[in-house]
Motif scaffolding. Structure first.
Motif, PDB file in Angstrom:
ATOM      1  N   VAL A  36      16.145 -35.220   7.415  1.00 13.64           N
ATOM      2  CA  VAL A  36      16.958 -35.376   8.887  1.00 13.64           C
ATOM      3  C   VAL A  36      16.386 -36.015   9.729  1.00 13.64           C
ATOM      4  O   VAL A  36      15.543 -36.983   9.262  1.00 13.64           O
ATOM      5  CB  VAL A  36      16.468 -33.834   9.473  1.00 13.64           C
ATOM      6  CG1 VAL A  36      16.919 -33.506  10.370  1.00 13.64           C
ATOM      7  CG2 VAL A  36      16.064 -32.355   8.370  1.00 13.64           C
ATOM      8  N   GLN A  37      17.331 -36.874   9.687  1.00 14.42           N
ATOM      9  CA  GLN A  37      17.360 -38.199  11.283  1.00 14.42           C
ATOM     10  C   GLN A  37      16.466 -37.144  11.823  1.00 14.42           C
ATOM     11  O   GLN A  37      17.119 -36.009  13.007  1.00 14.42           O
ATOM     12  CB  GLN A  37      18.885 -38.188  11.151  1.00 14.42           C
ATOM     13  CG  GLN A  37      19.628 -38.988  10.117  1.00 14.42           C
ATOM     14  CD  GLN A  37      21.129 -38.961  10.405  1.00 14.42           C
ATOM     15  OE1 GLN A  37      21.391 -40.372  10.917  1.00 14.42           O
ATOM     16  NE2 GLN A  37      21.910 -38.486  11.086  1.00 14.42           N
ATOM     17  N   THR A  38      15.546 -37.801  12.791  1.00 11.12           N
ATOM     18  CA  THR A  38      14.892 -36.717  14.479  1.00 11.12           C
ATOM     19  C   THR A  38      14.731 -38.452  15.099  1.00 11.12           C
ATOM     20  O   THR A  38      14.758 -39.418  14.906  1.00 11.12           O
ATOM     21  CB  THR A  38      13.412 -36.625  13.046  1.00 11.12           C
ATOM     22  OG1 THR A  38      13.272 -37.758  12.660  1.00 11.12           O
ATOM     23  CG2 THR A  38      13.585 -35.645  12.868  1.00 11.12           C
ATOM     24  N   ILE A  39      14.856 -37.744  16.098  1.00 12.01           N
ATOM     25  CA  ILE A  39      14.375 -38.526  17.298  1.00 12.01           C
ATOM     26  C   ILE A  39      13.746 -37.546  17.737  1.00 12.01           C
ATOM     27  O   ILE A  39      13.735 -36.860  18.697  1.00 12.01           O
ATOM     28  CB  ILE A  39      14.929 -39.524  17.412  1.00 12.01           C
ATOM     29  CG1 ILE A  39      15.155 -40.702  18.779  1.00 12.01           C
ATOM     30  CG2 ILE A  39      16.247 -39.111  18.618  1.00 12.01           C
ATOM     31  CD1 ILE A  39      15.205 -41.883  18.489  1.00 12.01           C
ATOM     32  N   THR A  40      12.942 -38.606  19.046  1.00 15.81           N
ATOM     33  CA  THR A  40      12.299 -38.022  20.170  1.00 15.81           C
ATOM     34  C   THR A  40      12.566 -38.390  21.352  1.00 15.81           C
ATOM     35  O   THR A  40      12.513 -39.660  21.427  1.00 15.81           O
ATOM     36  CB  THR A  40      10.431 -37.262  20.594  1.00 15.81           C
ATOM     37  OG1 THR A  40      10.621 -36.882  19.059  1.00 15.81           O
ATOM     38  CG2 THR A  40      10.438 -36.424  21.686  1.00 15.81           C
ATOM     39  N   PRO A  50      14.440 -42.891  24.878  1.00 16.81           N
ATOM     40  CA  PRO A  50      15.692 -43.733  24.934  1.00 16.81           C
ATOM     41  C   PRO A  50      16.956 -43.071  25.328  1.00 16.81           C
ATOM     42  O   PRO A  50      16.876 -41.501  25.670  1.00 16.81           O
ATOM     43  CB  PRO A  50      14.813 -44.780  23.666  1.00 16.81           C
ATOM     44  CG  PRO A  50      15.031 -43.191  22.367  1.00 16.81           C
ATOM     45  CD  PRO A  50      14.255 -42.755  23.345  1.00 16.81           C
ATOM     46  N   SER A  51      17.997 -44.205  25.643  1.00 21.66           N
ATOM     47  CA  SER A  51      19.007 -43.193  26.248  1.00 21.66           C
ATOM     48  C   SER A  51      20.017 -43.610  25.265  1.00 21.66           C
ATOM     49  O   SER A  51      21.426 -43.268  25.256  1.00 21.66           O
ATOM     50  CB  SER A  51      19.282 -43.727  27.856  1.00 21.66           C
ATOM     51  OG  SER A  51      19.690 -45.109  27.447  1.00 21.66           O
ATOM     52  N   LEU A  52      19.875 -44.309  23.967  1.00 20.56           N
ATOM     53  CA  LEU A  52      21.075 -45.043  23.390  1.00 20.56           C
ATOM     54  C   LEU A  52      20.069 -44.703  21.669  1.00 20.56           C
ATOM     55  O   LEU A  52      19.060 -45.943  21.937  1.00 20.56           O
ATOM     56  CB  LEU A  52      21.208 -46.018  23.823  1.00 20.56           C
ATOM     57  CG  LEU A  52      22.897 -47.038  23.016  1.00 20.56           C
ATOM     58  CD1 LEU A  52      23.399 -46.023  23.120  1.00 20.56           C
ATOM     59  CD2 LEU A  52      22.472 -47.929  23.059  1.00 20.56           C
ATOM     60  N   ILE A  53      21.050 -44.193  21.089  1.00 18.35           N
ATOM     61  CA  ILE A  53      20.185 -44.082  19.796  1.00 18.35           C
ATOM     62  C   ILE A  53      21.098 -44.106  18.544  1.00 18.35           C
ATOM     63  O   ILE A  53      22.737 -44.120  19.370  1.00 18.35           O
ATOM     64  CB  ILE A  53      19.416 -42.554  19.756  1.00 18.35           C
ATOM     65  CG1 ILE A  53      20.249 -41.065  19.381  1.00 18.35           C
ATOM     66  CG2 ILE A  53      18.161 -42.364  20.833  1.00 18.35           C
ATOM     67  CD1 ILE A  53      19.473 -40.021  19.355  1.00 18.35           C
ATOM     68  N   SER A  54      20.786 -44.671  17.582  1.00 16.04           N
ATOM     69  CA  SER A  54      21.695 -44.550  16.482  1.00 16.04           C
ATOM     70  C   SER A  54      21.271 -43.782  15.636  1.00 16.04           C
ATOM     71  O   SER A  54      19.664 -43.551  15.547  1.00 16.04           O
ATOM     72  CB  SER A  54      21.820 -46.330  16.254  1.00 16.04           C
ATOM     73  OG  SER A  54      20.777 -46.462  15.558  1.00 16.04           O
ATOM     74  N   ALA A  55      22.751 -43.290  14.663  1.00 16.37           N
ATOM     75  CA  ALA A  55      22.305 -41.986  13.937  1.00 16.37           C
ATOM     76  C   ALA A  55      23.740 -42.603  12.415  1.00 16.37           C
ATOM     77  O   ALA A  55      24.503 -43.358  12.679  1.00 16.37           O
ATOM     78  CB  ALA A  55      22.418 -40.814  14.071  1.00 16.37           C
ATOM     79  N   VAL A  56      23.420 -41.821  11.191  1.00 14.50           N
ATOM     80  CA  VAL A  56      24.469 -42.221  10.209  1.00 14.50           C
ATOM     81  C   VAL A  56      25.163 -40.704  10.498  1.00 14.50           C
ATOM     82  O   VAL A  56      24.388 -39.698  10.007  1.00 14.50           O
ATOM     83  CB  VAL A  56      23.960 -42.413   9.346  1.00 14.50           C
ATOM     84  CG1 VAL A  56      24.933 -42.273   8.358  1.00 14.50           C
ATOM     85  CG2 VAL A  56      23.154 -43.898   9.607  1.00 14.50           C
ATOM     86  N   LYS A  57      26.648 -40.872   9.879  1.00 15.06           N
ATOM     87  CA  LYS A  57      27.551 -39.946   9.958  1.00 15.06           C
ATOM     88  C   LYS A  57      26.732 -38.722   8.488  1.00 15.06           C
ATOM     89  O   LYS A  57      26.923 -39.457   7.703  1.00 15.06           O
ATOM     90  CB  LYS A  57      28.985 -40.121   9.912  1.00 15.06           C
ATOM     91  CG  LYS A  57      29.428 -40.887   9.184  1.00 15.06           C
ATOM     92  CD  LYS A  57      30.667 -40.837   8.885  1.00 15.06           C
ATOM     93  CE  LYS A  57      31.235 -41.940   7.710  1.00 15.06           C
ATOM     94  NZ  LYS A  57      32.856 -42.855   8.318  1.00 15.06           N
ATOM     95  N   GLY A  58      27.372 -37.380   8.749  1.00 15.44           N
ATOM     96  CA  GLY A  58      27.115 -36.822   7.042  1.00 15.44           C
ATOM     97  C   GLY A  58      25.868 -36.516   6.830  1.00 15.44           C
ATOM     98  O   GLY A  58      26.101 -35.648   5.560  1.00 15.44           O
ATOM     99  N   LYS A  59      24.653 -36.898   8.136  1.00 19.09           N
ATOM    100  CA  LYS A  59      23.287 -36.228   7.515  1.00 19.09           C
ATOM    101  C   LYS A  59      22.878 -35.906   8.987  1.00 19.09           C
ATOM    102  O   LYS A  59      22.961 -35.686  10.125  1.00 19.09           O
ATOM    103  CB  LYS A  59      22.698 -37.837   6.812  1.00 19.09           C
ATOM    104  CG  LYS A  59      23.104 -38.313   6.458  1.00 19.09           C
ATOM    105  CD  LYS A  59      21.711 -39.439   5.758  1.00 19.09           C
ATOM    106  CE  LYS A  59      21.879 -40.101   4.945  1.00 19.09           C
ATOM    107  NZ  LYS A  59      21.198 -41.761   4.340  1.00 19.09           N
ATOM    108  N   PRO A  60      21.849 -34.218   8.458  1.00 20.15           N
ATOM    109  CA  PRO A  60      21.353 -33.265   9.684  1.00 20.15           C
ATOM    110  C   PRO A  60      20.709 -34.472  10.778  1.00 20.15           C
ATOM    111  O   PRO A  60      20.134 -35.141   9.863  1.00 20.15           O
ATOM    112  CB  PRO A  60      20.827 -32.825   8.723  1.00 20.15           C
ATOM    113  CG  PRO A  60      20.804 -32.999   7.503  1.00 20.15           C
ATOM    114  CD  PRO A  60      21.943 -34.118   7.030  1.00 20.15           C
TER     115      PRO A  60
END
Length: 122
Positions: A36-40, A50-60
């Motif tokens: 799972v992609q996680t961030i606080t 942070p106010s700007l985060i990066s994630a990947v499509k298709g992954k929770p």
């Protein structure tokens, strides 16, 4: 007519943010925990950090918003495009869980749109 003063002024105005430390913010990458992609994100002092985060499509993706001091309207967090909204209190956390379906930006903001952030999905 001499255009040099105008061109110099325009160049200085364009470069001013870089000269005084306002370079464009780079997205903070998420961490992968058990698939799972996680961030606080902390809500405090008039902003999301942070106010700007990066994630990947298709992954929770699980985004935890942690309530800090002087949250104001920032305690009411919403992802309008996802029709999701939650309220966090000082010292507590709320978690938004979803799977980004496509690349692009997903904005989150307080109810008054004074606190704004973004998930950049690639």
């Amino acid at each position: 007519m001499n255009k040099a003063p105008f061109l110099i002024s325009a160049a200085l105005l364009a470069a001013a943010p870089l000269l005084i430390g306002f370079a464009p913010e780079k997205p903070t990458p998420v961490k992968i925990v058990k698939g799972v992609q996680t961030i606080t994100i902390t809500v405090a002092e008039g902003k999301y950090t942070p106010s700007l985060i990066s994630a990947v499509k298709g992954k929770p993706l699980a985004i935890t918003f942690k309530g800090g001091k002087r949250m104001g309207c920032g305690s009411e967090i919403g992802f309008a495009s996802l029709n999701m909204k939650k309220t966090v209190t000082e010292g507590q956390s709320v978690v938004f869980k979803f799977t980004p379906k496509k690349a692009g930006d997903i904005e989150f903001a307080c109810s008054m749109h004074m606190y704004v952030g973004k998930v950049v999905v690639k």
